[in-house]
Each structure stands twice: as structure tokens, then as C-alpha cells.
Design a protein around this motif. Structure first.
Motif, short mmCIF file in Angstrom:
data_model
loop_
_atom_site.label_atom_id
_atom_site.label_comp_id
_atom_site.label_asym_id
_atom_site.label_seq_id
_atom_site.Cartn_x
_atom_site.Cartn_y
_atom_site.Cartn_z
N ASN A 50 0.75 -1.20 -0.19
CA ASN A 50 0.00 0.07 0.08
C ASN A 50 1.00 1.30 0.10
O ASN A 50 0.17 2.19 0.31
CB ASN A 50 -1.01 -0.10 1.08
N GLY A 92 11.28 6.85 4.06
CA GLY A 92 11.19 5.49 3.99
C GLY A 92 10.53 5.07 2.59
O GLY A 92 10.55 5.91 1.60
N LYS A 93 9.74 4.19 2.34
CA LYS A 93 9.07 3.79 0.84
C LYS A 93 8.18 4.91 0.66
O LYS A 93 8.09 5.53 -0.19
CB LYS A 93 8.38 2.53 1.11
N ILE A 94 7.30 5.09 1.87
CA ILE A 94 6.28 6.16 1.51
C ILE A 94 6.73 7.72 1.50
O ILE A 94 6.39 8.39 0.31
CB ILE A 94 4.99 6.13 2.43
N ASP A 123 15.59 11.94 8.59
CA ASP A 123 15.36 10.59 8.96
C ASP A 123 16.71 9.95 9.37
O ASP A 123 17.71 10.03 8.75
CB ASP A 123 15.13 9.83 7.59
N PRO A 124 16.71 9.68 10.74
CA PRO A 124 18.12 9.30 11.30
C PRO A 124 18.65 8.18 10.55
O PRO A 124 19.84 7.79 11.05
CB PRO A 124 17.74 9.21 12.83
N PHE A 125 18.18 7.36 10.07
CA PHE A 125 18.54 6.19 9.39
C PHE A 125 18.80 6.11 7.70
O PHE A 125 18.89 5.01 7.50
CB PHE A 125 17.54 5.13 9.91
N LEU A 165 6.85 8.27 9.56
CA LEU A 165 7.67 7.23 10.20
C LEU A 165 6.84 6.34 10.90
O LEU A 165 5.65 6.75 11.19
CB LEU A 165 8.63 8.34 11.01
N THR A 183 9.18 8.54 18.91
CA THR A 183 8.43 9.26 17.89
C THR A 183 7.01 9.71 18.49
O THR A 183 6.16 10.60 17.87
CB THR A 183 8.13 8.72 16.52
N CYS A 193 -0.26 10.81 7.77
CA CYS A 193 -0.95 9.87 7.12
C CYS A 193 0.09 8.70 7.49
O CYS A 193 0.03 7.47 6.87
CB CYS A 193 -1.19 9.72 5.61
N ARG A 202 1.00 7.38 11.42
CA ARG A 202 0.43 6.64 12.63
C ARG A 202 -0.14 7.65 13.72
O ARG A 202 0.65 8.77 13.87
CB ARG A 202 1.32 5.94 13.46
N ASP A 210 -5.18 11.17 8.93
CA ASP A 210 -5.82 10.26 8.37
C ASP A 210 -5.76 9.16 9.73
O ASP A 210 -6.52 8.36 9.66
CB ASP A 210 -5.05 9.52 7.24
N HIS A 256 -8.53 7.08 8.52
CA HIS A 256 -7.48 6.08 8.11
C HIS A 256 -7.70 5.11 7.00
O HIS A 256 -8.00 4.12 6.49
CB HIS A 256 -7.41 4.79 9.32
N ALA A 265 -4.55 3.30 3.07
CA ALA A 265 -4.37 2.20 2.23
C ALA A 265 -5.73 1.70 1.53
O ALA A 265 -5.58 0.83 0.81
CB ALA A 265 -3.98 1.19 3.21
N1 LIG Z 1 -2.48 5.58 6.64
C1 LIG Z 1 -2.21 4.52 6.40
O1 LIG Z 1 -3.33 3.80 5.87
C2 LIG Z 1 -0.94 4.07 6.30
C3 LIG Z 1 -0.74 3.10 5.11
C4 LIG Z 1 0.60 2.51 5.10
C5 LIG Z 1 1.44 2.79 5.93
N2 LIG Z 1 1.24 3.91 7.03
C6 LIG Z 1 2.33 3.96 7.87
O2 LIG Z 1 3.05 5.00 7.24
C7 LIG Z 1 4.33 4.99 8.06
C8 LIG Z 1 5.56 4.80 6.92
O3 LIG Z 1 5.26 3.61 6.38
P1 LIG Z 1 6.72 3.04 5.20
O4 LIG Z 1 5.91 2.03 4.79
O5 LIG Z 1 7.04 4.32 4.46
O6 LIG Z 1 7.74 2.62 6.27
P2 LIG Z 1 9.33 2.47 5.99
O7 LIG Z 1 9.67 1.65 7.24
O8 LIG Z 1 9.51 2.35 4.47
O9 LIG Z 1 9.75 4.02 6.34
C9 LIG Z 1 9.64 4.53 7.85
C10 LIG Z 1 11.04 5.47 7.75
O10 LIG Z 1 10.78 5.96 9.03
C11 LIG Z 1 12.26 6.27 9.50
N3 LIG Z 1 12.28 6.42 10.85
C12 LIG Z 1 12.00 5.70 11.86
N4 LIG Z 1 12.48 6.57 13.04
C13 LIG Z 1 12.33 7.70 12.73
C14 LIG Z 1 12.56 8.91 13.54
N5 LIG Z 1 12.44 8.64 14.85
N6 LIG Z 1 12.49 9.91 12.89
C15 LIG Z 1 12.40 10.11 11.68
N7 LIG Z 1 12.40 9.09 10.78
C16 LIG Z 1 12.32 7.80 11.45
C17 LIG Z 1 12.88 5.10 9.02
O11 LIG Z 1 14.14 5.30 8.87
C18 LIG Z 1 12.25 4.68 7.80
O12 LIG Z 1 13.08 5.32 6.66
C19 LIG Z 1 4.55 3.87 9.06
O13 LIG Z 1 4.13 4.32 10.25
C20 LIG Z 1 3.02 2.94 8.40
O14 LIG Z 1 2.53 2.35 9.52
C21 LIG Z 1 -0.03 4.07 7.07
#
Ligand SMILES: NC(=O)c1ccc[n+]([C@@H]2O[C@H](COP(=O)([O-])OP(=O)(O)OC[C@H]3O[C@@H](n4cnc5c(N)ncnc54)[C@H](O)[C@@H]3O)[C@@H](O)[C@H]2O)c1
Ligand SMILES: O=C(O)CC[C@@H](O)C(=O)O
Length: 527
Positions: free
Chosen positions: A96, A148-150, A169-171, A201, A207, A228, A230, A254, A279, A282
């Protein structure tokens, strides 16, 4: 046929996959108690974000082998509790991504152009163009928190919209951020400079309430925030207060600290400055097919005894790596089982020595497989790749890894040494032709035996007649010997005898064997 419970609305594509191998029951809107009452009948549970899989649900799920989360976040699952019980938890890390990123972008544009309130106004019979003069995102600064991905997809599209990009993004490396057109900065700078802040994140203890009264006060009065990711990353009371006092210009949310959002939440009484969606990140047809298919395939595979490709609680064990290393994992598990039974008693440490080409491979799966084997006699099917590490830690088993890439005799070999309350034993083994297991050494006595279901090991003095005596003794108990081999270091010195027998040894015979003159010790092993 195994049984799968689907307790949240899941796309039919997923149900169809599960139905190939299991009886599938769909029961949504169950209370935690109702879920705990019925979960005992099921081998697998498939959920979205609606079901809370608590410790109580996991304890009641006595037959559960896998929990599949059709989505990314597994924060509605007590993953540590599942891990302790050896239940695999899988998700769909990418299914998603695009849907969530597009939702964040839609929120950003809707917030800028007052689309939801303008729509309501027209439907209410009004035609008020002046009231809804918005702002452009072009040339504005977007701060992406979590690249990250999103976050990466949001950044890519925002760049195409002509936005300037900051990221925190610290990582993530500055190089990666740069490739996405983002300047990697500290969070306080991002908060100070961004016109739009979008959160991508996870929610973690670090966080939680990242956006609060204090950080909101550092933002520009024109800043708009989009969440969007958490709920709980934003302090909702502080946000509502900041919006009502024009500390910032807007927020589009969201996700919420409590879902569903409570009827009395101060967010509900905010005007055009806030957009709230339930929410929906996705919720696209494409994402729902992706996540349902992705997770259903993993549930199907695990029920068929195959590895899952996105297990969140089997650290470092990717399905493709597991598949590639399968023969070595079988070797490690067999040797672990063997050395565990030879050592008996309480194991204090396990030394895993990888030699030759094996020493160049990822050791983590090999160590986990060895621990699974080591504990399998005591824990039977309760130990698996998910909980072997935890079970070993809880028993205080200290794991030592040794690697030597030099090839000595065999291209690859594995040696396990278990030290326990009853002494120390070691076994070595290799793979012949890449898949056939051979035990090549027991307690440093060279042998060459394929492991079999029932085996008898003796430690004895190498002297005439001893093999015949053991053979006759087994014969008198009607035990049939399939094969026998002796390993010794020097003639008439200490030696080991390894017998493959057709059936388990009858009660009492081990004592008789140890009474035979020259026998120092005897062990029976069932693999
Ligand atoms: N609203 C929705 O329906 C929905 C749908 C999909 C995902 N999400 C949420 O979106 C978020 C991101 O998902 P993703 O797939 O991109 O995850 P991902 O793991 O690919 O990316 C998350 C990023 O956050 C970074 N991160 C971790 N701790 C951090 C901090 N303290 N400060 C800054 N960055 C930090 C990580 O290094 C990573 O690059 C997740 O919380 C996921 O649950 C929500
Ligand atoms: O199940 C959903 O719709 C929400 C999914 C989303 O929050 C996720 O983490 O993948």
C-alpha cells in the motif's frame, strides 16, 4: 484442512488464495473477548488495522501458526507475545506504499485549496468563490519526516510539483536523500523552515508526541501538517489548540491516537483548517488487492510448511535466503538436535563453528537453525525459527560463533559444541553433493555416517570383541541394526561406535550396554 480466520474486511483475491489450502471463515467486528473465544480453533489469523491481537488473543490461539497483517504497521499485534509462542507475524511492506503516499499528497493539495469545505458549501446551495482562496504548493518547502518507502514516493511526486524538499530521517544517508532531491536536515530546522510537514515514520516511544505544543510553537504560522503515518506521533490536544490560535495554518490527519476517533475529540470541532479522514491511506482498490494477495500467499506458504517472505519476527531470515540455505539449515538443525541429545541436561553454551565456504555466508540463519535443533528434543514442535533465539536466551544459553574461511578437507563444514551441566560434546557435519548430510566427527572421533531416525552412540575402549558383544546384546532385545561404524584416533585407544537402529531402544537396554566391559558411556538419540 487448516482453518483461517479473517477478522477484518479483506479483498476477495486474498480469500481465494487462502481457500486453495484452508477452510476460511470471515467474521469481522469481533470484540477482543469474542475473538479470544473462537481463536483456539484456527491455524491462521488474517487482519487489517481493525483487529487488536492482544496477549490474551495469542494465549487463546493454541493452534495459531501465523498472523497475517494485510498492510504495513503491525502495531495492532502484540508481536513479542506472538514471537514467544513461535507464531510467525507477516505483513505486506510495500502493497500500500503508493496508496498511502497518494493519500498524503491528496491531503496536502486539499488542505491548500479548501476542497472539502468548498465541496460542502456548493452542495449546501452556496456559490462562494472568495471564501476559498487557497495557496499553491509550487516553490513551497515540504519537510518529509521519515524518508522510507512512502516518504520517498511523496518526495518524488512533490519534487515534480516544483516543491523544495527537506527531509529528516536518522536512518537514511545524506546520499540517498540527495538522490530523492531532499536536503537531509535536523528536525528542528525542518520544523522551522517547512511550509508543509508530512509524516511518514513509525510510532515508537521516541516518536510519540513528536509534534507537541513546544515543537508547534517553532513552526511558521503558514505551516500545514499532514499525518498519514500513525496516530500518537502528534499530540492531538496541542494541535487543536495550535490551529484554533493560528499558531499554524492547517492539518490533514488520516490517523489518530485512538481509532475510531472519539466523538468528543477537539479535532472534530476544527473548521476548514483541518481535514480528517478515517484511516483511508491504504484504501484503494489496487492496494487492497496487493496487500490481501501478498499476505494470503504468505499464510498459504506457512500452512504448507514453506517460509514466509515478509515475516516481521524472524529477524534477518529472508525467505529467499532461507530457501538458498535450506540444506545448510537442515544440517545445522540435525547437528543441533544430535549434540543437544548427546549433551543432555541443561545446556549452558553452544559454539557454532563454520568452516570453508559456509563461513562466508550469513551466519544468523545457521545459528537459529542450530538452536532450533538443540532445543527441539526438549520443546518438540513448540520451538521454531521464530522463537528459537528467544527460547535459547530465556534458558541462558550463550551462543558463540566462530568462522574460518579456509577450506579444510570439505568445501564447507559445520561443528557444534554444546557445553552443559553434564559435560561437553561436539559434532561436525558436511553436505555431500550439496544436500546429503554426513556426520563426520563426534567428540573429535572421525566417522562418516548419515544421520538416521534412531541412533546409538557409545564411547568405549577400542578392544577385540566389544562390537560383537554390543551386537549380541541388541539382538537379545530384538533390536535390528541397520548400520554400524567405529571411529578411533589411535588403535586400542578411545573410540566411538555409531549404530543406526530400526526402532527406538527398549527401556533398560542402555544400562545393560554401559555394563559391557570397555564401554565408558552410551547415548541413544532420536532425530
Ligand atoms: N495511513 C495508512 O493507511 C498507512 C498506510 C501504510 C503505511 N502507513 C504508515 O506509514 C508509515 C511509513 O510507512 P513506510 O512503508 O514508508 O515505512 P518505512 O519503514 O519504509 O519508512 C519509515 C521510515 O521512518 C524512518 N524513521 C524511523 N524512526 C524515525 C524517527 N525517529 N524520525 C524520523 N524518521 C524515522 C525510518 O528510518 C524509515 O526510513 C508507517 O508508520 C506505516 O505504518 C499508514
Ligand atoms: O488496514 C488498513 O487499511 C490500514 C493500513 C495501514 O495503516 C498500514 O499500516 O498498512
Amino acid at each position: 484442512m487448516p482453518k483461517v480466520l479473517v477478522s477484518d474486511p479483506i479483498d476477495q483475491a486474498g480469500i481465494d488464495i487462502l481457500s486453495q489450502v484452508a477452510q476460511v471463515d470471515v467474521q469481522t467486528k469481533l470484540s477482543p473477548d469474542e475473538l479470544a473465544n473462537i481463536i483456539g480453533d484456527y491455524d491462521a489469523l488474517m487482519i487489517r488495522s481493525g483487529t487488536k491481537v492482544t496477549q490474551a488473543v495469542i494465549d487463546a490461539g493454541q493452534n495459531l501458526k501465523i498472523i497475517g497483517r494485510a498492510g504495513v504497521g503491525v502495531d495492532n499485534v502484540d508481536v513479542p507475545a506472538a514471537t514467544r509462542r513461535g507464531i510467525v507475524v507477516v505483513n505486506s511492506p510495500e502493497g500500500n506504499t503508493i496508496a498511502a503516499a497518494e493519500h498524503a499528497l491528496a491531503m496536502m493539495l486539499s488542505l491548500s485549496r479548501y476542497i472539502p469545505v468548498a465541496d460542502q458549501s456548493v452542495k449546501a446551495g452556496e456559490w462562494n468563490r472568495k471564501a476559498f482562496t487557497g495557496v499553491e504548493v509550487y516553490k513551497k518547502t515540504l519537510g518529509v519526516v521519515g524518508l522510507g518507502k512512502i516518504g520517498s514516493h511523496v518526495a518524488t511526486v512533490a519534487r515534480a510539483l516544483g516543491m523544495k524538499l527537506l527531509a529528516y530521517d536518522p536512518f537514511i544517508s545524506a546520499d540517498r536523500a540527495e538522490k530523492l532531491g531532499c536536503r537531509l536536515v535536523e528536525l528542528d530546522l525542518l520544523f522551522r523552515e517547512a511550509d508543509y510537514i508530512t509524516l511518514h515514520l513509525p510510532k515508537t516511544p521516541e516518536t510519540a508526541n513528536l509534534i507537541n505544543a513546544k515543537t508547534l510553537a517553532t513552526m511558521k504560522p503558514t505551516t500545514r501538517i499532514i499525518n498519514c503515518a500513525r496516530g500518537g506521533i502528534i499530540d492531538e490536544v496541542a494541535l487543536a489548540d495550535a490551529l484554533s490560535k493560528d499558531v499554524i495554518a492547517g492539518a490533514a490527519l488520516d490517523v489518530y491516537a485512538e481509532e475510531p476517533l472519539g466523538p468528543d475529540s477537539p479535532l472534530r470541532s476544527l473548521d476548514r483548517k483541518a481535514i480528517l479522514t478515517p484511516h483511508l491511506g491504504a484504501s484503494t482498490e489496487e492496494a487492497q488487492i496487493n496487500v490481501a494477495t501478498d499476505v494470503a500467499e504468505q499464510i498459504r506458504d506457512v500452512l504448507l510448511g514453506l517460509p514466509a517472505k515478509s515475516a516481521v519476527n524472524i529477524p534477518g531470515l529472508r525467505a529467499d535466503v532461507m530457501e538458498q540455505m535450506r540444506p545448510y539449515l537442515q544440517l545445522a538443525e540435525t547437528l543441533g538436535n544430535l549434540v543437544g541429545q548427546l549433551a543432555g541436561g541443561r545446556i549452558e553454551s553452544l559454539n557454532v563453528q563454520m568452516q570453508g565456504e559456509l563461513a562466508q555466508k550469513d551466519s544468523q540463519p545457521v545459528v537459529i537453525a542450530a538452536l532450533k535443533g538443540l532445543l527441539s528434543h526438549a520443546l518438540q514442535e513448540r520451538v521454531n525459527y521464530v522463537n528459537a533465539n528467544i527460547e535459547a536466551k530465556e534458558r541462558g544459553i550463550h551462543v558463540i560463533e566462530t568462522r574460518d574461511t579456509d577450506v579444510k578437507g570439505y568445501t564447507s563444514s559445520l561443528r557444534l559444541t554444546a557445553v552443559g551441566s553434564l559435560g561437553e560434546h561436539s559434532v561436525s557435519g558436511v553436505l555431500l553433493g550439496g544436500s546429503e548430510i554426513r556426520v563426520t566427527d563426534i567428540d573429535e572421533f572421525p566417522i562418516n555416517v548419515p544421520p538416521t531416525k534412531h541412533m546409538l552412540f557409545t564411547l568405549h575402549r577400542d578392544m577385540p570383541g566389544i562390537i560383537g558383544k554390543i551386537g549380541s546384546l541388541l539382538g537379545s532385545f530384538n533390536v535390528n541394526i541397520a548400520s554400524m561404524q567405529v571411529g578411533r584416533k589411535i588403535v586400542r585407544g578411545d573410540a566411538v561406535m555409531v549404530l543406526s537402529i530400526d526402532d527406538p531402544l527398549p527401556e533398560g537396554i542402555l544400562d545393560e550396554i554401559t555394563k559391557v566391559p570397555g564401554i565408558r558411556d552410551a547415548y541413544t538419540v532420536s532425530l
